[in-house]
Design a protein around this motif. Sequence first.
Motif, PDB file in Angstrom:
ATOM      1  N   VAL A  64     -97.705 -20.973  48.145  1.00  0.00           N
ATOM      2  CA  VAL A  64     -97.259 -20.959  46.758  1.00  0.00           C
ATOM      3  C   VAL A  64     -95.733 -20.980  46.659  1.00  0.00           C
ATOM      4  CG1 VAL A  64     -99.310 -19.711  45.955  1.00  0.00           C
ATOM      5  CG2 VAL A  64     -97.293 -18.426  46.632  1.00  0.00           C
ATOM      6  N   ILE A  65     -95.255 -21.326  45.478  1.00  0.00           N
ATOM      7  CA  ILE A  65     -93.843 -21.213  45.127  1.00  0.00           C
ATOM      8  C   ILE A  65     -93.767 -20.141  44.059  1.00  0.00           C
ATOM      9  CG2 ILE A  65     -91.853 -22.365  44.107  1.00  0.00           C
ATOM     10  CD1 ILE A  65     -92.935 -24.979  45.252  1.00  0.00           C
ATOM     11  N   TYR A  66     -92.865 -19.176  44.252  1.00  0.00           N
ATOM     12  CA  TYR A  66     -92.764 -18.075  43.305  1.00  0.00           C
ATOM     13  C   TYR A  66     -91.358 -18.003  42.724  1.00  0.00           C
ATOM     14  CZ  TYR A  66     -90.642 -15.578  47.215  1.00  0.00           C
ATOM     15  OH  TYR A  66     -89.826 -15.206  48.244  1.00  0.00           O
ATOM     16  N   SER A  67     -91.225 -17.289  41.632  1.00  0.00           N
ATOM     17  CA  SER A  67     -89.956 -17.140  40.940  1.00  0.00           C
ATOM     18  C   SER A  67     -88.927 -16.485  41.856  1.00  0.00           C
ATOM     19  CB  SER A  67     -90.169 -16.308  39.680  1.00  0.00           C
ATOM     20  OG  SER A  67     -89.012 -16.224  38.929  1.00  0.00           O
ATOM     21  N   LYS A  68     -87.695 -16.960  41.803  1.00  0.00           N
ATOM     22  CA  LYS A  68     -86.650 -16.561  42.755  1.00  0.00           C
ATOM     23  C   LYS A  68     -86.395 -15.052  42.799  1.00  0.00           C
ATOM     24  CE  LYS A  68     -82.373 -18.242  44.514  1.00  0.00           C
ATOM     25  NZ  LYS A  68     -81.693 -19.497  44.632  1.00  0.00           N
ATOM     26  N   TYR A  69     -86.356 -14.392  41.665  1.00  0.00           N
ATOM     27  CA  TYR A  69     -86.016 -12.962  41.646  1.00  0.00           C
ATOM     28  C   TYR A  69     -87.223 -12.083  41.343  1.00  0.00           C
ATOM     29  CZ  TYR A  69     -81.409 -14.974  41.666  1.00  0.00           C
ATOM     30  OH  TYR A  69     -80.295 -15.704  42.002  1.00  0.00           O
ATOM     31  N   ALA A  70     -88.405 -12.576  41.628  1.00  0.00           N
ATOM     32  CA  ALA A  70     -89.628 -11.848  41.298  1.00  0.00           C
ATOM     33  C   ALA A  70     -90.024 -10.893  42.421  1.00  0.00           C
ATOM     34  CB  ALA A  70     -90.762 -12.834  41.053  1.00  0.00           C
ATOM     35  N   GLY A  71     -90.766  -9.879  42.041  1.00  0.00           N
ATOM     36  CA  GLY A  71     -91.452  -9.047  43.003  1.00  0.00           C
ATOM     37  C   GLY A  71     -90.658  -7.925  43.630  1.00  0.00           C
ATOM     38  N   THR A  72     -91.373  -7.213  44.480  1.00  0.00           N
ATOM     39  CA  THR A  72     -90.835  -6.077  45.210  1.00  0.00           C
ATOM     40  C   THR A  72     -91.029  -6.334  46.695  1.00  0.00           C
ATOM     41  OG1 THR A  72     -91.460  -4.607  43.414  1.00  0.00           O
ATOM     42  CG2 THR A  72     -91.047  -3.584  45.551  1.00  0.00           C
ATOM     43  N   GLU A  73     -89.956  -6.219  47.459  1.00  0.00           N
ATOM     44  CA  GLU A  73     -90.041  -6.433  48.900  1.00  0.00           C
ATOM     45  C   GLU A  73     -90.500  -5.147  49.585  1.00  0.00           C
ATOM     46  OE1 GLU A  73     -86.354  -8.027  50.325  1.00  0.00           O
ATOM     47  OE2 GLU A  73     -86.530  -9.806  49.049  1.00  0.00           O
ATOM     48  N   VAL A  74     -91.436  -5.300  50.517  1.00  0.00           N
ATOM     49  CA  VAL A  74     -92.003  -4.164  51.240  1.00  0.00           C
ATOM     50  C   VAL A  74     -92.048  -4.522  52.719  1.00  0.00           C
ATOM     51  CG1 VAL A  74     -94.079  -2.767  51.547  1.00  0.00           C
ATOM     52  CG2 VAL A  74     -93.444  -3.541  49.276  1.00  0.00           C
ATOM     53  N   LYS A  75     -91.677  -3.589  53.583  1.00  0.00           N
ATOM     54  CA  LYS A  75     -91.767  -3.811  55.022  1.00  0.00           C
ATOM     55  C   LYS A  75     -92.848  -2.889  55.567  1.00  0.00           C
ATOM     56  CE  LYS A  75     -88.811  -4.655  58.942  1.00  0.00           C
ATOM     57  NZ  LYS A  75     -87.425  -4.677  59.422  1.00  0.00           N
ATOM     58  N   LEU A  76     -93.839  -3.479  56.234  1.00  0.00           N
ATOM     59  CA  LEU A  76     -94.970  -2.719  56.751  1.00  0.00           C
ATOM     60  C   LEU A  76     -95.266  -3.181  58.167  1.00  0.00           C
ATOM     61  CD1 LEU A  76     -97.163  -0.650  55.945  1.00  0.00           C
ATOM     62  CD2 LEU A  76     -98.556  -2.568  55.234  1.00  0.00           C
ATOM     63  N   ASP A  77     -95.256  -2.274  59.116  1.00  0.00           N
ATOM     64  CA  ASP A  77     -95.490  -2.590  60.531  1.00  0.00           C
ATOM     65  C   ASP A  77     -94.552  -3.689  61.026  1.00  0.00           C
ATOM     66  OD1 ASP A  77     -97.522  -0.697  60.616  1.00  0.00           O
ATOM     67  OD2 ASP A  77     -99.087  -2.157  60.114  1.00  0.00           O
ATOM     68  N   GLY A  78     -93.298  -3.673  60.560  1.00  0.00           N
ATOM     69  CA  GLY A  78     -92.308  -4.642  61.008  1.00  0.00           C
ATOM     70  C   GLY A  78     -92.389  -6.008  60.345  1.00  0.00           C
ATOM     71  N   VAL A  79     -93.306  -6.182  59.406  1.00  0.00           N
ATOM     72  CA  VAL A  79     -93.456  -7.463  58.703  1.00  0.00           C
ATOM     73  C   VAL A  79     -93.055  -7.270  57.247  1.00  0.00           C
ATOM     74  CG1 VAL A  79     -95.073  -9.296  58.057  1.00  0.00           C
ATOM     75  CG2 VAL A  79     -95.366  -8.089  60.220  1.00  0.00           C
ATOM     76  N   GLU A  80     -92.271  -8.220  56.727  1.00  0.00           N
ATOM     77  CA  GLU A  80     -91.828  -8.130  55.335  1.00  0.00           C
ATOM     78  C   GLU A  80     -92.791  -8.870  54.426  1.00  0.00           C
ATOM     79  OE1 GLU A  80     -87.748  -8.989  54.549  1.00  0.00           O
ATOM     80  OE2 GLU A  80     -87.080  -7.931  56.336  1.00  0.00           O
ATOM     81  N   TYR A  81     -93.150  -8.223  53.320  1.00  0.00           N
ATOM     82  CA  TYR A  81     -94.029  -8.799  52.311  1.00  0.00           C
ATOM     83  C   TYR A  81     -93.345  -8.702  50.954  1.00  0.00           C
ATOM     84  CZ  TYR A  81     -97.649  -8.107  55.853  1.00  0.00           C
ATOM     85  OH  TYR A  81     -98.378  -8.127  57.013  1.00  0.00           O
ATOM     86  N   ILE A  82     -93.810  -9.511  50.025  1.00  0.00           N
ATOM     87  CA  ILE A  82     -93.332  -9.457  48.651  1.00  0.00           C
ATOM     88  C   ILE A  82     -94.559  -9.272  47.766  1.00  0.00           C
ATOM     89  CG2 ILE A  82     -92.118 -10.683  46.819  1.00  0.00           C
ATOM     90  CD1 ILE A  82     -90.924 -12.390  49.169  1.00  0.00           C
ATOM     91  N   ILE A  83     -94.510  -8.279  46.889  1.00  0.00           N
ATOM     92  CA  ILE A  83     -95.611  -8.045  45.959  1.00  0.00           C
ATOM     93  C   ILE A  83     -95.160  -8.535  44.586  1.00  0.00           C
ATOM     94  CG2 ILE A  83     -97.140  -6.345  44.906  1.00  0.00           C
ATOM     95  CD1 ILE A  83     -96.651  -4.601  47.409  1.00  0.00           C
ATOM     96  N   VAL A  84     -95.890  -9.510  44.034  1.00  0.00           N
ATOM     97  CA  VAL A  84     -95.533 -10.109  42.748  1.00  0.00           C
ATOM     98  C   VAL A  84     -96.720 -10.073  41.808  1.00  0.00           C
ATOM     99  CG1 VAL A  84     -93.837 -11.681  43.771  1.00  0.00           C
ATOM    100  CG2 VAL A  84     -96.166 -12.465  43.429  1.00  0.00           C
ATOM    101  N   LYS A  85     -96.448 -10.193  40.511  1.00  0.00           N
ATOM    102  CA  LYS A  85     -97.520 -10.399  39.543  1.00  0.00           C
ATOM    103  C   LYS A  85     -97.940 -11.857  39.627  1.00  0.00           C
ATOM    104  CE  LYS A  85     -96.617  -6.956  36.064  1.00  0.00           C
ATOM    105  NZ  LYS A  85     -96.533  -6.733  34.626  1.00  0.00           N
ATOM    106  N   GLN A  86     -99.182 -12.126  39.307  1.00  0.00           N
ATOM    107  CA  GLN A  86     -99.674 -13.493  39.382  1.00  0.00           C
ATOM    108  C   GLN A  86     -98.839 -14.448  38.522  1.00  0.00           C
ATOM    109  OE1 GLN A  86    -103.882 -15.315  39.670  1.00  0.00           O
ATOM    110  NE2 GLN A  86    -103.553 -14.883  37.505  1.00  0.00           N
ATOM    111  N   ASN A  87     -98.368 -13.980  37.356  1.00  0.00           N
ATOM    112  CA  ASN A  87     -97.603 -14.891  36.497  1.00  0.00           C
ATOM    113  C   ASN A  87     -96.207 -15.203  37.035  1.00  0.00           C
ATOM    114  OD1 ASN A  87     -96.369 -12.502  35.875  1.00  0.00           O
ATOM    115  ND2 ASN A  87     -96.794 -12.566  33.687  1.00  0.00           N
TER     116      ASN A  87
END
Length: 94
Positions: A64-87
Motif C-alpha cells: 500500500v501507499i499511505y499518507s506521508k505523516y500518518a500513523g504511529t511508529e512502533v519498534k517491536l523485537d527490533g522491527v519497526e512498524y507503523i500503525i495507521v487508520k485505514q483512511n
Amino acid sequence: MNLKPLNDRVVLKQLKAEEKTKSGIVLPGQAQEKPQEAEVVAVGPGGNVDGKEVTMQVVVGDKVIYSKYAGTEVKLDGVEYIIVKQNDILAVLE
C-alpha cells in the motif's frame, strides 16, 4: 509478540528506502527519503467506529501507499512498524 490492531487500524511494515537515485547516485542514510510504501502485516476487525460501520478494505500481504505523516511508529523485537487508520491508506499497489 504479535501486534493486534483494534477497530479500523492497520499495522504496516515499511518497505526499504531507495539507496540510489535513478541516475545511479548513491544516497547516504540521512539523504534517503522515507518511503510511503509499506506491506500490511495485520488488520483490525473494523466494525462500528465513531458511529459509522467500517469494513476493512485491505488484507495482510497487500502493498500500500499511505499518507506521508500518518500513523504511529512502533519498534517491536527490533522491527519497526507503523500503525495507521485505514483512511490514511491512499492506495493498494497491484
